[in-house]
Design a protein around this motif. Sequence first.
Motif, PDB file in Angstrom:
ATOM      1  N   LEU A 228      43.763  23.026  40.602  1.00  0.00           N
ATOM      2  CA  LEU A 228      44.535  22.046  40.205  1.00  0.00           C
ATOM      3  C   LEU A 228      43.926  20.752  39.853  1.00  0.00           C
ATOM      4  O   LEU A 228      43.201  20.293  40.698  1.00  0.00           O
ATOM      5  N   PRO A 229      44.327  20.111  38.837  1.00  0.00           N
ATOM      6  CA  PRO A 229      43.693  18.889  38.405  1.00  0.00           C
ATOM      7  C   PRO A 229      43.828  17.684  39.519  1.00  0.00           C
ATOM      8  O   PRO A 229      44.929  17.831  40.086  1.00  0.00           O
ATOM      9  N   GLU A 230      42.848  16.888  39.791  1.00  0.00           N
ATOM     10  CA  GLU A 230      42.888  15.742  40.671  1.00  0.00           C
ATOM     11  C   GLU A 230      44.141  15.202  40.682  1.00  0.00           C
ATOM     12  O   GLU A 230      44.683  14.562  41.530  1.00  0.00           O
ATOM     13  N   GLU A 231      44.590  14.871  39.504  1.00  0.00           N
ATOM     14  CA  GLU A 231      45.652  14.137  39.190  1.00  0.00           C
ATOM     15  C   GLU A 231      46.914  14.842  38.213  1.00  0.00           C
ATOM     16  O   GLU A 231      46.372  15.392  37.208  1.00  0.00           O
ATOM     17  N   VAL A 232      48.053  14.826  38.736  1.00  0.00           N
ATOM     18  CA  VAL A 232      49.109  15.461  37.920  1.00  0.00           C
ATOM     19  C   VAL A 232      50.231  14.504  37.787  1.00  0.00           C
ATOM     20  O   VAL A 232      50.651  13.757  38.771  1.00  0.00           O
ATOM     21  N   ARG A 233      50.227  14.083  36.316  1.00  0.00           N
ATOM     22  CA  ARG A 233      51.169  13.047  35.993  1.00  0.00           C
ATOM     23  C   ARG A 233      52.850  13.606  35.523  1.00  0.00           C
ATOM     24  O   ARG A 233      52.683  14.568  34.626  1.00  0.00           O
ATOM     25  N   GLY A 234      53.914  13.229  35.952  1.00  0.00           N
ATOM     26  CA  GLY A 234      55.203  14.069  35.463  1.00  0.00           C
ATOM     27  C   GLY A 234      56.211  13.161  35.772  1.00  0.00           C
ATOM     28  O   GLY A 234      55.957  11.781  35.987  1.00  0.00           O
ATOM     29  N   HIS A 235      57.431  13.536  35.382  1.00  0.00           N
ATOM     30  CA  HIS A 235      58.803  12.761  35.273  1.00  0.00           C
ATOM     31  C   HIS A 235      59.744  13.746  36.187  1.00  0.00           C
ATOM     32  O   HIS A 235      59.942  14.962  35.923  1.00  0.00           O
ATOM     33  N   SER A 236      60.555  12.897  36.859  1.00  0.00           N
ATOM     34  CA  SER A 236      61.714  13.689  37.708  1.00  0.00           C
ATOM     35  C   SER A 236      62.940  12.922  36.965  1.00  0.00           C
ATOM     36  O   SER A 236      62.898  11.825  36.879  1.00  0.00           O
ATOM     37  N   ARG A 237      63.830  13.802  36.493  1.00  0.00           N
ATOM     38  CA  ARG A 237      64.953  13.177  36.254  1.00  0.00           C
ATOM     39  C   ARG A 237      66.359  13.819  36.694  1.00  0.00           C
ATOM     40  O   ARG A 237      66.206  14.939  37.162  1.00  0.00           O
ATOM     41  N   ILE A 238      67.353  13.043  36.652  1.00  0.00           N
ATOM     42  CA  ILE A 238      68.733  13.510  36.828  1.00  0.00           C
ATOM     43  C   ILE A 238      69.610  13.091  35.728  1.00  0.00           C
ATOM     44  O   ILE A 238      69.780  12.178  35.110  1.00  0.00           O
ATOM     45  N   LEU A 239      70.412  14.095  35.390  1.00  0.00           N
ATOM     46  CA  LEU A 239      71.125  13.994  34.004  1.00  0.00           C
ATOM     47  C   LEU A 239      72.605  14.585  34.426  1.00  0.00           C
ATOM     48  O   LEU A 239      72.887  15.350  35.127  1.00  0.00           O
ATOM     49  N   ARG A 240      73.588  13.556  34.160  1.00  0.00           N
ATOM     50  CA  ARG A 240      75.029  13.837  34.557  1.00  0.00           C
ATOM     51  C   ARG A 240      75.918  13.983  33.061  1.00  0.00           C
ATOM     52  O   ARG A 240      75.682  12.908  32.431  1.00  0.00           O
ATOM     53  N   ASP A 241      76.404  14.970  32.799  1.00  0.00           N
ATOM     54  CA  ASP A 241      77.056  14.992  31.510  1.00  0.00           C
ATOM     55  C   ASP A 241      76.085  14.758  30.463  1.00  0.00           C
ATOM     56  O   ASP A 241      76.663  14.259  29.330  1.00  0.00           O
ATOM     57  N   GLY A 242      74.903  15.225  30.407  1.00  0.00           N
ATOM     58  CA  GLY A 242      73.878  15.150  29.325  1.00  0.00           C
ATOM     59  C   GLY A 242      73.395  13.756  29.190  1.00  0.00           C
ATOM     60  O   GLY A 242      72.224  13.711  28.399  1.00  0.00           O
ATOM     61  N   THR A 243      73.425  13.039  30.215  1.00  0.00           N
ATOM     62  CA  THR A 243      73.234  11.616  30.114  1.00  0.00           C
ATOM     63  C   THR A 243      72.155  11.328  31.282  1.00  0.00           C
ATOM     64  O   THR A 243      72.345  11.649  32.479  1.00  0.00           O
ATOM     65  N   VAL A 244      71.035  10.863  31.167  1.00  0.00           N
ATOM     66  CA  VAL A 244      70.074  10.403  32.283  1.00  0.00           C
ATOM     67  C   VAL A 244      70.572   9.264  33.012  1.00  0.00           C
ATOM     68  O   VAL A 244      70.622   8.340  32.597  1.00  0.00           O
ATOM     69  N   ILE A 245      70.738   9.753  34.367  1.00  0.00           N
ATOM     70  CA  ILE A 245      71.223   8.652  35.442  1.00  0.00           C
ATOM     71  C   ILE A 245      70.085   8.010  36.397  1.00  0.00           C
ATOM     72  O   ILE A 245      70.309   7.083  36.776  1.00  0.00           O
ATOM     73  N   TRP A 246      69.033   8.869  36.178  1.00  0.00           N
ATOM     74  CA  TRP A 246      67.807   8.474  37.106  1.00  0.00           C
ATOM     75  C   TRP A 246      66.693   8.994  36.654  1.00  0.00           C
ATOM     76  O   TRP A 246      66.668  10.275  36.243  1.00  0.00           O
ATOM     77  N   GLU A 247      65.616   8.123  36.523  1.00  0.00           N
ATOM     78  CA  GLU A 247      64.223   8.817  36.042  1.00  0.00           C
ATOM     79  C   GLU A 247      63.140   8.153  36.497  1.00  0.00           C
ATOM     80  O   GLU A 247      63.115   6.984  36.857  1.00  0.00           O
ATOM     81  N   GLN A 248      62.152   8.730  36.971  1.00  0.00           N
ATOM     82  CA  GLN A 248      60.958   8.149  37.611  1.00  0.00           C
ATOM     83  C   GLN A 248      59.818   9.039  37.413  1.00  0.00           C
ATOM     84  O   GLN A 248      59.737  10.123  37.486  1.00  0.00           O
ATOM     85  N   GLU A 249      58.523   8.478  37.245  1.00  0.00           N
ATOM     86  CA  GLU A 249      57.170   9.116  37.128  1.00  0.00           C
ATOM     87  C   GLU A 249      57.029   9.387  38.375  1.00  0.00           C
ATOM     88  O   GLU A 249      57.046   8.534  39.346  1.00  0.00           O
ATOM     89  N   PHE A 250      56.244  10.550  38.630  1.00  0.00           N
ATOM     90  CA  PHE A 250      55.587  10.831  39.816  1.00  0.00           C
ATOM     91  C   PHE A 250      53.994  11.146  39.495  1.00  0.00           C
ATOM     92  O   PHE A 250      53.679  11.648  38.515  1.00  0.00           O
TER      93      PHE A 250
END
Length: 333
Positions: A228-250
Amino acid sequence: MRLVQYTTIDGGRRVGRVSDDDGNRLYLLDKTSTVLELAEAAIAQGASIAALVEKRTAAATIDYGELLRDGRVLAPVDHPEPARFLVTGTGLTHTGSAAARDKMHVLTHGEDAEESDSLKIFRMGLDGGKPGAGKIGIQPEWFFKGVGTCVVPPGADLPMPAFAKAGAEEAEIVGLYLNGPDGRPYRIGYALGNEYSDHVTEAENYLYLAHSKLRSCSIGPELLIGDLPEEVRGHSRILRDGTVIWEQEFLSGEAHMSHSIANLEHFHFRYPMHRRAGDLHAYFFGAAVMSYASGVKTASGDEYEIQAQTFGKPLRNRMVSVPDEGLVAVTQL
């Protein structure tokens, strides 16, 4: 190297290797129906999974996107006896998770409350969670999630029980393991996971943590073989009816964790009951961010999307409410 388990049109099973170019094709593996069989063969031959994959990779390919659209992609590993697939995890390994837990404590006990046990155990991890090679560090938090029946495939619905107070994502990296015939644990690889918990129930009382974790989860769609790389960058999102209502990088990987993976693994597998020959284990390493900490209230029909370039295609699942079962009565024999 990344692998995918999937079902064929006729109901069979195959394993494919994700193409190195655009990741949209899978190279079929000869004589390989499941990742479990591949791991068992690697243990028996004293070889690495990567070496076996190299030998078994065929020229034939299949459209990976089509498999995802058809709902034929499975969790990266599973067991024919689901009760022999233990799903567990640890929390408070990332700064974000510690902050969210402490927020629950403040909401319950007020701003002037003493430092929460959550922050205390997080600080303990910072001080002693990375003891160095060959050494044992501080004990992490640990929880039981369920057995193989609680793992839903990528793209499948995540059920929200009628008794649940809420349901929300937890974007995590998952370690996947198989115990060999001698009881020695072997790491198969890593995958993305949505640990999916009931944070409202947990916030009512810290002792409800165990109840809040007894939910479904999802893992995949791809299995990362090797380090596993020392650092893993990603995004976590929630979509409601196809629209992103929350998003944050982790940010994850050991560079952003208070415990080394080796330390987490030691405190899980030190128990003989976790080293039964032939058992599978999925171990969630903790979340860095979560929508609950941002005040988001999820609803039935919301879609969770967790993505990190290290792991290829995103993990997507929709939360769906299930009917109330009412009182579960026990029958006297």
